[in-house]
Design a protein around this motif. Structure first.
Motif, PDB file in Angstrom:
ATOM      1  N   VAL A  24       0.758  -1.229   0.014  1.00  0.00           N
ATOM      2  CA  VAL A  24      -0.045  -0.227  -0.015  1.00  0.00           C
ATOM      3  C   VAL A  24       0.954   1.468  -0.043  1.00  0.00           C
ATOM      4  N   ARG A  25       1.769   1.100   1.062  1.00  0.00           N
ATOM      5  CA  ARG A  25       2.829   2.392   0.776  1.00  0.00           C
ATOM      6  C   ARG A  25       3.485   2.587  -0.582  1.00  0.00           C
ATOM      7  N   LEU A  26       3.858   1.484  -1.220  1.00  0.00           N
ATOM      8  CA  LEU A  26       4.326   1.474  -2.345  1.00  0.00           C
ATOM      9  C   LEU A  26       3.469   2.526  -3.514  1.00  0.00           C
ATOM     10  N   ARG A  27       2.422   1.777  -3.539  1.00  0.00           N
ATOM     11  CA  ARG A  27       1.375   2.446  -4.374  1.00  0.00           C
ATOM     12  C   ARG A  27       0.982   3.951  -4.164  1.00  0.00           C
ATOM     13  N   ALA A  28       1.102   4.360  -2.814  1.00  0.00           N
ATOM     14  CA  ALA A  28       0.767   5.635  -2.495  1.00  0.00           C
ATOM     15  C   ALA A  28       2.008   6.556  -2.889  1.00  0.00           C
ATOM     16  N   ALA A  29       3.167   6.055  -2.802  1.00  0.00           N
ATOM     17  CA  ALA A  29       4.387   6.672  -3.256  1.00  0.00           C
ATOM     18  C   ALA A  29       4.349   6.827  -4.712  1.00  0.00           C
ATOM     19  N   LEU A  30       3.909   5.671  -5.442  1.00  0.00           N
ATOM     20  CA  LEU A  30       3.851   5.946  -7.005  1.00  0.00           C
ATOM     21  C   LEU A  30       2.743   6.720  -7.239  1.00  0.00           C
ATOM     22  N   ALA A  31       1.597   6.919  -6.657  1.00  0.00           N
ATOM     23  CA  ALA A  31       0.649   7.927  -6.754  1.00  0.00           C
ATOM     24  C   ALA A  31       1.110   9.348  -6.610  1.00  0.00           C
ATOM     25  N   VAL A  32       1.740   9.529  -5.668  1.00  0.00           N
ATOM     26  CA  VAL A  32       2.445  10.893  -5.426  1.00  0.00           C
ATOM     27  C   VAL A  32       3.394  11.446  -6.553  1.00  0.00           C
ATOM     28  N   GLY A  33       4.407  10.438  -7.123  1.00  0.00           N
ATOM     29  CA  GLY A  33       5.144  10.685  -8.160  1.00  0.00           C
ATOM     30  C   GLY A  33       4.446  11.143  -9.475  1.00  0.00           C
ATOM     31  N   THR A  34       3.406  10.102  -9.696  1.00  0.00           N
ATOM     32  CA  THR A  34       2.498  10.102 -10.919  1.00  0.00           C
ATOM     33  C   THR A  34       1.691  11.555 -11.039  1.00  0.00           C
ATOM     34  N   THR A  35       1.366  12.111  -9.888  1.00  0.00           N
ATOM     35  CA  THR A  35       0.574  13.350  -9.989  1.00  0.00           C
ATOM     36  C   THR A  35       1.322  14.219  -8.643  1.00  0.00           C
ATOM     37  N   PRO A  36       2.626  14.805  -9.117  1.00  0.00           N
ATOM     38  CA  PRO A  36       3.098  15.507  -8.174  1.00  0.00           C
ATOM     39  C   PRO A  36       2.359  16.823  -7.805  1.00  0.00           C
ATOM     40  N   ASP A  37       2.579  16.833  -6.176  1.00  0.00           N
ATOM     41  CA  ASP A  37       1.703  17.882  -5.601  1.00  0.00           C
ATOM     42  C   ASP A  37       2.662  18.667  -4.454  1.00  0.00           C
ATOM     43  N   PRO A  38       3.329  19.812  -4.593  1.00  0.00           N
ATOM     44  CA  PRO A  38       4.020  19.972  -3.616  1.00  0.00           C
ATOM     45  C   PRO A  38       3.857  20.125  -2.015  1.00  0.00           C
ATOM     46  N   ARG A  39       2.494  19.950  -1.832  1.00  0.00           N
ATOM     47  CA  ARG A  39       2.117  19.559  -0.467  1.00  0.00           C
ATOM     48  C   ARG A  39       2.548  18.380   0.244  1.00  0.00           C
ATOM     49  N   PHE A  40       2.873  17.562  -0.692  1.00  0.00           N
ATOM     50  CA  PHE A  40       3.460  16.139  -0.370  1.00  0.00           C
ATOM     51  C   PHE A  40       4.955  16.221   0.069  1.00  0.00           C
ATOM     52  N   VAL A  41       5.807  16.917  -0.242  1.00  0.00           N
ATOM     53  CA  VAL A  41       7.206  16.897  -0.352  1.00  0.00           C
ATOM     54  C   VAL A  41       7.400  16.624   1.219  1.00  0.00           C
ATOM     55  N   ASP A  42       7.076  17.551   2.210  1.00  0.00           N
ATOM     56  CA  ASP A  42       7.499  17.319   3.613  1.00  0.00           C
ATOM     57  C   ASP A  42       7.190  15.676   4.170  1.00  0.00           C
ATOM     58  N   GLU A  43       5.903  15.310   3.573  1.00  0.00           N
ATOM     59  CA  GLU A  43       5.624  14.011   4.109  1.00  0.00           C
ATOM     60  C   GLU A  43       6.483  12.824   3.428  1.00  0.00           C
ATOM     61  N   LEU A  44       6.807  13.148   2.149  1.00  0.00           N
ATOM     62  CA  LEU A  44       7.933  12.264   1.488  1.00  0.00           C
ATOM     63  C   LEU A  44       9.086  12.109   2.164  1.00  0.00           C
ATOM     64  N   VAL A  45       9.542  13.489   2.416  1.00  0.00           N
ATOM     65  CA  VAL A  45      10.793  13.488   3.214  1.00  0.00           C
ATOM     66  C   VAL A  45      10.924  12.912   4.433  1.00  0.00           C
ATOM     67  N   GLU A  46       9.907  13.221   5.553  1.00  0.00           N
ATOM     68  CA  GLU A  46       9.611  12.644   6.733  1.00  0.00           C
ATOM     69  C   GLU A  46       9.413  10.862   6.407  1.00  0.00           C
ATOM     70  N   ARG A  47       8.572  10.535   5.571  1.00  0.00           N
ATOM     71  CA  ARG A  47       8.573   8.992   5.286  1.00  0.00           C
ATOM     72  C   ARG A  47       9.817   8.415   4.994  1.00  0.00           C
ATOM     73  N   CYS A  48      10.671   8.982   4.005  1.00  0.00           N
ATOM     74  CA  CYS A  48      12.105   8.200   3.714  1.00  0.00           C
ATOM     75  C   CYS A  48      12.988   7.955   5.056  1.00  0.00           C
ATOM     76  N   ALA A  49      12.736   9.058   6.160  1.00  0.00           N
ATOM     77  CA  ALA A  49      13.665   8.713   7.427  1.00  0.00           C
ATOM     78  C   ALA A  49      13.258   7.627   8.061  1.00  0.00           C
ATOM     79  N   VAL A  50      11.808   6.966   7.888  1.00  0.00           N
ATOM     80  CA  VAL A  50      11.475   5.899   8.700  1.00  0.00           C
ATOM     81  C   VAL A  50      10.941   4.656   7.817  1.00  0.00           C
ATOM     82  N   GLU A  51      10.999   4.767   6.576  1.00  0.00           N
ATOM     83  CA  GLU A  51      10.691   3.742   5.889  1.00  0.00           C
ATOM     84  C   GLU A  51      11.412   2.512   5.698  1.00  0.00           C
TER      85      GLU A  51
END
Length: 223
Positions: A24-51
């Motif tokens: 599910v996390r993989l599909r969510a990351a794919l969705a964010v990259g497929t349709t970029p939205d600057p609102r997601f950037v901080d969440e993506l960076v934070e998720r990288c730290a713990v994934e």
């Protein structure tokens, strides 16, 4: 305040990034990259730290590269100063994928000699991509201070980073072949071998270098 469909979709994606199932996390990351939205950037960076999953982290990095550099760069540069090793490592890895040299000042000597091997390896890879033209020799001298460090994978990462800089590394490697530490001397010799012969296997190069060191060979042989 009216909640739009876009807001609802964004909330669903953000929940997906924190789901307990890697798929599910993989599909969510794919969705964010497929349709970029600057609102997601901080969440993506934070998720990288713990994934915990490599494939998901890789997709998170891809998703970040799909966003405007003006948004991602400041967030990633802040992250390389994080106390968490994975946060630093992933931010450096992502910076290397983005390849914007404005990030170069963030690649400090502290990161290049980080106590965590994964962080240091990510810093080495990022450094050789981001280093400004004309500063390669200076970078090579800093990287050479890490020769002899760690086990095979760490040493191979450093050798690859050095070789990627080209012939400018020769003086730093030559100096390292006379270092007091035999591990440093062997690693320097193996890296010189790879510089001269990129097709040479690292295992063969390092073992050959160890034999030369054990025999007390001098460090002044020609490249």
């Amino acid at each position: 305040m009216m909640i739009t469909r876009q807001d609802t979709n964004a909330a669903r994606v953000l929940q997906g990034l924190e789901d307990g199932r890697p798929s599910v996390r993989l599909r969510a990351a794919l969705a964010v990259g497929t349709t970029p939205d600057p609102r997601f950037v901080d969440e993506l960076v934070e998720r990288c730290a713990v994934e915990p999953e490599f494939l998901v982290r890789d997709m998170l990095t891809w998703a970040l590269t799909r966003h405007p550099v003006a948004v991602t760069l400041p967030a990633l540069i802040r992250e390389v100063r994080s106390e968490g090793a994975q946060a630093r490592s992933q931010a450096l890895h992502t910076l290397s994928k983005i390849g914007d040299r404005r990030a170069w000042p963030a690649i400090t000597r502290t990161l290049l000699s980080d106590a965590d091997d994964e962080v240091a390896r990510s810093a080495w890879r990022a450094a050789v991509i981001l280093v400004p033209e004309g500063e390669e020799a200076t970078l090579a001298a800093v990287l050479a201070t890490q020769l002899g460090r760690g086990e095979r994978e760490t040493q191979l990462s450093l050798s690859r980073a050095l070789v990627a800089l080209g012939d400018v590394i020769a003086p730093a490697l030559l100096a390292a072949t006379t270092a007091p530490d035999p591990r440093v001397r062997a690693h320097a010799r193996a890296t010189r071998r790879l510089l001269c012969d990129p097709d040479a296997g690292f295992e063969f190069a390092i073992e050959e270098a160890k034999r030369v060191v054990a025999l007390g060979g001098g460090g002044q042989e020609g490249r």
